[in-house]
Design a protein around this motif. Structure first.
Motif, PDB file in Angstrom:
ATOM      1  N   ILE A 209       0.840  -1.203   0.000  1.00 16.08           N
ATOM      2  CA  ILE A 209       0.000   0.000   0.000  1.00 16.08           C
ATOM      3  C   ILE A 209       0.871   1.249   0.000  1.00 16.08           C
ATOM      4  CG2 ILE A 209      -1.646   1.355   1.351  1.00 16.08           C
ATOM      5  CD1 ILE A 209      -3.100  -0.938   0.263  1.00 16.08           C
ATOM      6  N   ILE A 210       1.891   1.268   0.877  1.00 24.14           N
ATOM      7  CA  ILE A 210       2.737   2.452   0.962  1.00 24.14           C
ATOM      8  C   ILE A 210       3.555   2.620  -0.314  1.00 24.14           C
ATOM      9  CG2 ILE A 210       4.722   3.459   2.169  1.00 24.14           C
ATOM     10  CD1 ILE A 210       3.551   2.439   4.758  1.00 24.14           C
ATOM     11  N   GLY A 211       4.071   1.528  -0.831  1.00 26.79           N
ATOM     12  CA  GLY A 211       4.909   1.616  -2.031  1.00 26.79           C
ATOM     13  C   GLY A 211       4.104   1.850  -3.297  1.00 26.79           C
ATOM     14  N   GLY A 212       2.886   1.378  -3.312  1.00 23.37           N
ATOM     15  CA  GLY A 212       2.059   1.529  -4.513  1.00 23.37           C
ATOM     16  C   GLY A 212       1.546   0.188  -4.975  1.00 23.37           C
ATOM     17  N   PHE A 213       0.230   0.007  -4.837  1.00 21.38           N
ATOM     18  CA  PHE A 213      -0.404  -1.251  -5.222  1.00 21.38           C
ATOM     19  C   PHE A 213      -0.309  -1.428  -6.735  1.00 21.38           C
ATOM     20  CE2 PHE A 213      -4.033  -4.170  -4.113  1.00 21.38           C
ATOM     21  CZ  PHE A 213      -3.315  -4.814  -3.126  1.00 21.38           C
TER      22      PHE A 213
ATOM     23  N   VAL B 166      -0.370   5.566  11.617  1.00 21.30           N
ATOM     24  CA  VAL B 166      -0.874   6.859  11.162  1.00 21.30           C
ATOM     25  C   VAL B 166      -0.524   7.059   9.685  1.00 21.30           C
ATOM     26  CG1 VAL B 166      -0.666   9.350  11.441  1.00 21.30           C
ATOM     27  CG2 VAL B 166      -0.720   7.865  13.456  1.00 21.30           C
ATOM     28  N   ILE B 167       0.723   6.727   9.330  1.00 24.01           N
ATOM     29  CA  ILE B 167       1.163   6.922   7.948  1.00 24.01           C
ATOM     30  C   ILE B 167       0.386   6.020   6.996  1.00 24.01           C
ATOM     31  CG2 ILE B 167       3.119   6.485   6.409  1.00 24.01           C
ATOM     32  CD1 ILE B 167       4.861   7.660   8.700  1.00 24.01           C
ATOM     33  N   PHE B 168       0.120   4.792   7.470  1.00 21.03           N
ATOM     34  CA  PHE B 168      -0.652   3.866   6.632  1.00 21.03           C
ATOM     35  C   PHE B 168      -2.023   4.451   6.311  1.00 21.03           C
ATOM     36  CE2 PHE B 168      -3.638   0.236   6.360  1.00 21.03           C
ATOM     37  CZ  PHE B 168      -3.110  -0.377   5.239  1.00 21.03           C
ATOM     38  N   VAL B 169      -2.694   4.968   7.344  1.00 22.41           N
ATOM     39  CA  VAL B 169      -4.007   5.576   7.139  1.00 22.41           C
ATOM     40  C   VAL B 169      -3.889   6.764   6.181  1.00 22.41           C
ATOM     41  CG1 VAL B 169      -5.869   6.854   8.259  1.00 22.41           C
ATOM     42  CG2 VAL B 169      -4.924   4.827   9.353  1.00 22.41           C
ATOM     43  N   ALA B 170      -2.846   7.579   6.396  1.00 20.49           N
ATOM     44  CA  ALA B 170      -2.664   8.750   5.545  1.00 20.49           C
ATOM     45  C   ALA B 170      -2.449   8.330   4.091  1.00 20.49           C
ATOM     46  CB  ALA B 170      -1.484   9.578   6.038  1.00 20.49           C
TER      47      ALA B 170
ATOM     48  N   VAL C 158      -3.507   5.549   2.601  1.00 29.40           N
ATOM     49  CA  VAL C 158      -4.747   5.045   2.016  1.00 29.40           C
ATOM     50  C   VAL C 158      -5.654   6.210   1.626  1.00 29.40           C
ATOM     51  CG1 VAL C 158      -6.852   3.750   2.489  1.00 29.40           C
ATOM     52  CG2 VAL C 158      -4.650   2.820   3.174  1.00 29.40           C
ATOM     53  N   LEU C 159      -5.695   7.241   2.495  1.00 25.43           N
ATOM     54  CA  LEU C 159      -6.597   8.358   2.245  1.00 25.43           C
ATOM     55  C   LEU C 159      -6.066   9.321   1.180  1.00 25.43           C
ATOM     56  CD1 LEU C 159      -7.796   9.307   5.836  1.00 25.43           C
ATOM     57  CD2 LEU C 159      -9.122   8.230   4.031  1.00 25.43           C
ATOM     58  N   PHE C 160      -4.775   9.668   1.287  1.00 25.63           N
ATOM     59  CA  PHE C 160      -4.282  10.777   0.467  1.00 25.63           C
ATOM     60  C   PHE C 160      -3.339  10.364  -0.656  1.00 25.63           C
ATOM     61  CE2 PHE C 160      -5.019  12.485   4.795  1.00 25.63           C
ATOM     62  CZ  PHE C 160      -6.155  13.208   4.478  1.00 25.63           C
ATOM     63  N   VAL C 161      -2.696   9.215  -0.526  1.00 20.58           N
ATOM     64  CA  VAL C 161      -1.777   8.769  -1.586  1.00 20.58           C
ATOM     65  C   VAL C 161      -2.170   7.349  -1.999  1.00 20.58           C
ATOM     66  CG1 VAL C 161       0.647   8.782  -2.290  1.00 20.58           C
ATOM     67  CG2 VAL C 161      -0.033   9.981  -0.219  1.00 20.58           C
ATOM     68  N   PRO C 162      -3.367   7.193  -2.539  1.00 22.22           N
ATOM     69  CA  PRO C 162      -3.846   5.834  -2.797  1.00 22.22           C
ATOM     70  C   PRO C 162      -2.982   5.076  -3.805  1.00 22.22           C
ATOM     71  CG  PRO C 162      -5.296   7.470  -3.789  1.00 22.22           C
ATOM     72  CD  PRO C 162      -4.345   8.208  -2.920  1.00 22.22           C
ATOM     73  N   ARG C 163      -2.219   5.804  -4.604  1.00 21.85           N
ATOM     74  CA  ARG C 163      -1.375   5.109  -5.580  1.00 21.85           C
ATOM     75  C   ARG C 163      -0.007   4.770  -4.997  1.00 21.85           C
ATOM     76  NH1 ARG C 163      -1.837   3.333  -9.937  1.00 21.85           N
ATOM     77  NH2 ARG C 163      -0.733   4.682 -11.371  1.00 21.85           N
ATOM     78  N   GLY C 164       0.267   5.166  -3.757  1.00 27.79           N
ATOM     79  CA  GLY C 164       1.518   4.810  -3.120  1.00 27.79           C
ATOM     80  C   GLY C 164       2.693   5.633  -3.624  1.00 27.79           C
ATOM     81  N   ILE C 165       3.876   5.361  -3.047  1.00 28.29           N
ATOM     82  CA  ILE C 165       5.060   6.140  -3.403  1.00 28.29           C
ATOM     83  C   ILE C 165       5.373   5.992  -4.890  1.00 28.29           C
ATOM     84  CG2 ILE C 165       7.530   6.429  -3.027  1.00 28.29           C
ATOM     85  CD1 ILE C 165       7.121   5.322  -0.186  1.00 28.29           C
ATOM     86  N   LEU C 166       5.565   4.754  -5.324  1.00 28.37           N
ATOM     87  CA  LEU C 166       5.999   4.535  -6.704  1.00 28.37           C
ATOM     88  C   LEU C 166       4.889   4.860  -7.697  1.00 28.37           C
ATOM     89  CD1 LEU C 166       8.567   3.651  -8.079  1.00 28.37           C
ATOM     90  CD2 LEU C 166       7.709   1.324  -8.118  1.00 28.37           C
ATOM     91  N   GLY C 167       3.656   4.503  -7.336  1.00 25.74           N
ATOM     92  CA  GLY C 167       2.537   4.780  -8.223  1.00 25.74           C
ATOM     93  C   GLY C 167       2.369   6.275  -8.463  1.00 25.74           C
ATOM     94  N   SER C 168       2.503   7.076  -7.391  1.00 22.98           N
ATOM     95  CA  SER C 168       2.351   8.527  -7.531  1.00 22.98           C
ATOM     96  C   SER C 168       3.494   9.116  -8.338  1.00 22.98           C
ATOM     97  CB  SER C 168       2.308   9.183  -6.152  1.00 22.98           C
ATOM     98  OG  SER C 168       1.271   8.627  -5.394  1.00 22.98           O
TER      99      SER C 168
END
Lengths: 399, 271
Positions: free
Chosen positions: A290-294, A361-365, A367-377
């Motif tokens: 999720i954090i990296g980008g699904f 907290v970061i995980f929730v953030a 999911v809410l604000f960077v749904p594409r994750g680090i690499l996806g964004s």
């Protein structure tokens, strides 16, 4: 950059320069993950990528993925302790890895054959159920060791070596204690410690696995996986028997998950139910994806790097931020504060060993604000995969 | 004849959605009309294997085959591979893929074992991309080939819907309200497109817009409360009192008031 990490780390942490009374080297020690942490990032990253391979590309959340990681890990230890009939304890590690992968592949086909009769949350629950059954089983399977709940370690056998089979000179043993270390490599004056050797050896396997998964994703088969994620009803309507594609993807994913687990066991030389078959191991992969980008594959590895990075900063160990602040800040600052609540108290409560708190907290953030994750964004912003767009950007700046 | 049903019946609990339908489709463009809830979409789902009929059979005779094949129990992918493709009333595309990939993946499905090749790059199979490009040219989406499908306008999505159904060289096309929600300008273009498609495919068209139906159909079948109440050439259907009562309600071609009524029906619920 990842390739040169041990050297970058070694260089930055040894800087003796000071800025405002704070040693830069010490600052880097606090904020950069150690090389042996990077080994963890690599094998858990591979596991997370295998999770993303099936969940991010076909859209089916495999909540029981730890099972395949566990199969890989336990297989290595069981072979290493001579408990697999027909495989001596000294079986080459590369062969064990592949066999572990094949075993998990078959297990994934069996689990998938049942689970893929369902979709959505029901699929996730059934895979979770299978993994919990395996978890309970492994906790009570006394064949593994005298105390299966606490896990089992490898004793006696040589270090597990990554290398090219048949060439003794190209075998590199893994592990912090059992691993190889080299001084003055090829006369270049560079010393490689056990952690560095493990980093490169594990990294090589992870890289091969990554490229293999990339290749599959860019194949006609991989395109069908994406079509299933996008719209399974339509994929069926245009002529795909989606069941077999999902099952195939699940099997391949299980194969690579087991290799991640096998690398873990090869490096650690011990396994326990809690760090292999447990639901929280799957949760680590989910978090990383999720954090990296699904659905970005490599993103899962970066996601876990981020996880370990945070954990490294907030650790209670000597390289943690809390210890650093307590040592660096003057007595006056530490005792300042409102009433009983001093800066020192703040550090102890909110920084010392609190990585999980911020991670949540970061995980929730994310999911809410960077749904594409680090690499996806990043890919969205640059308009394509980084390997294609970054060179182009750099060329533009050079003009 | 390419497709025929015998005594096709589907009951949901106490409701009979499709009631003993005997229907044949030849190398022609046949429209299936009827009020909302008449069972048109259920009929489509029975033909394509999405639903299993309570009674009756669906049979198919392919382009090169000589006899009839019973396809009643075929799953949707089997129906598709035997040459019967469908489009959807509610746009049903691969949303975050490109327009090209939407059609390419559909073309690849007809390639059989190619889709199981996990160790070759897609670019080693340019034939599917070429086919997709041809189809995009035909439906007028060639300029949008790299666009992400979900960002297309509604009218373009309806064209893409048809393009996906066209991929893989089907013999029979089942089109479920291709003009749903399309503006009047777009409808003229879509009508021409359907006419063009009908020239080299057997087409079964579900449609509420009677101007479109009258323009493209060789034959019209009327479904009402699950039963086929008429099946004839367009003129005879237009003149049939029974059809007028059940569905058309005084429809005259080129009559502005009447075609407004027909448009209203388009906006209704699922058939």
């Amino acid at each position: 950059m990842l390739v040169l990490y041990p050297f970058i780390y070694g260089f930055l942490t040894s800087i003796s320069l000071s800025l405002l009374g704070v040693s830069l080297g010490e600052l880097f020690t606090v904020f950069l993950p150690r090389v042996r942490t990077m080994v963890v990032v690599l094998y858990v990253g591979l596991f997370a990528m295998s999770f993303d391979f099936v969940s991010g590309y076909t859209g089916y959340l495999s909540f029981g993925h730890a099972m395949f990681y566990g199969i890989g890990a336990y297989f290595v230890v069981l072979v290493g302790t001579g408990k697999i009939p027909g495989l001596p304890a000294e079986t080459p590690f590369m062969l064990i890895i592949v066999l572990a992968g094949v075993l998990a592949f078959l297990a994934a086909l069996a689990v998938g054959a049942v689970s893929f009769r369902l979709t959505g949350v029901y699929f996730a629950m059934v895979t979770l159920g299978f993994a919990e059954v395996a978890h309970v089983f492994i906790r009570n399977w006394s064949y593994v060791g005298s105390n299966p709940r606490d896990g089992v370690g490898v004793v006696g056998r040589d270090g597990f070596a990554v290398g090219i089979p048949g060439i003794d000179a190209l075998q590199f043993r893994l592990g912090r204690l059992a691993g190889d270390s080299f001084e003055n490599v090829l006369g270049t004056g560079i010393d490689l410690g056990a952690a560095e050797v493990s980093f490169y050896a594990v990294g090589a396997v992870v890289l091969v696995c990554y490229f293999a998964m990339q290749r599959i994703i860019h194949s006609p088969f991989g395109r069908v996986m994406v079509a299933i994620r996008e719209n399974e009803e339509r994929a069926e309507a245009v002529g795909y028997n989606t069941f077999w594609y999902k099952l195939g993807a699940f099997g391949i994913s299980g194969f690579f998950a087991a290799i991640g687990g096998a690398l873990f066991a090869g490096y650690r030389r011990s396994v326990a139910p809690e760090n292999t078959f447990d639901l929280f191991v799957t949760a680590d992969a989910l978090l990383a994806a999720i954090i990296g980008g699904f659905g970005t594959l490599a993103g899962a590895l970066y996601g876990h790097l981020f996880h370990e990075f945070l954990q490294g900063i907030f650790t209670t160990e000597s390289s943690g931020l809390a210890r650093f602040l307590r040592d660096t800040l003057s007595e006056g600052i530490l005792s300042a504060g409102v009433g009983e609540f001093t800066v020192l108290e703040f550090i102890n409560v909110f920084i010392d060993g609190r990585a999980e708190l911020y991670l949540g907290v970061i995980f929730v953030a994310f999911v809410l604000f960077v749904p594409r994750g680090i690499l996806g964004s990043l890919r969205d912003r640059l308009g394509g995969p980084l390997a294609e767009t970054i060179p182009e950007r750099l060329r533009r700046y050079r003009r | 004849m390419v497709l025929r049903t015998t005594d096709l019946t589907k009951r949901f609990g106490g409701v009979t959605a499709v009631d003993g339908v005997e229907f044949e489709l030849g190398a022609e463009c046949c429209s299936l009309i009827g009020p909302n809830g008449a069972g048109k979409t259920t009929f489509f789902n029975l033909l394509t294997g999405v639903l299993e009929p309570t009674e009756g059979t669906v049979e198919y005779r392919g382009g090169d085959g000589d006899g009839w094949t019973d396809i009643t129990d075929h799953a949707p992918h089997e129906t598709a591979l035997s040459g019967i493709h469908r489009s959807y009333q509610i746009t049903n595309i691969f949303a975050t893929s490109t327009v090209l990939e939407n059609v390419r993946i559909a073309a690849q499905a007809a390639g059989g074992a190619d889709s199981f090749r996990a160790w070759r790059n897609v670019e080693a199979f340019p034939e599917y991309e070429r086919e997709a490009d041809h189809i995009l040219e035909r439906v007028g989406l060639a300029d949008e080939r790299e666009t992400v499908a979900e960002t297309l306008s509604h009218g373009e999505k309806r064209n893409l819907e048809l393009a996906i159904a066209l991929a893989g060289d089907p013999d029979v096309l089942l089109l479920d309200e291709p003009t749903a929600g399309v503006s009047s300008d777009g409808i003229d273009e879509l009508t021409d497109l359907i006419d063009d498609i009908a020239a080299d495919h057997a087409v079964l068209l579900v449609e509420h817009n009677m101007d479109v139906v009258m323009e493209v159909s060789d034959r019209i079948a009327v479904l009402n409360q699950g039963s086929l109440i008429a099946d004839d050439d367009p003129e005879a259907i237009r003149d049939s009192q029974r059809v007028q009562d059940a569905y058309l309600g005084g429809y005259e071609p080129d009559s502005a008031a009447a075609s407004d009524d027909a448009d209203d029906a388009t906006g209704g619920g699922l058939a």
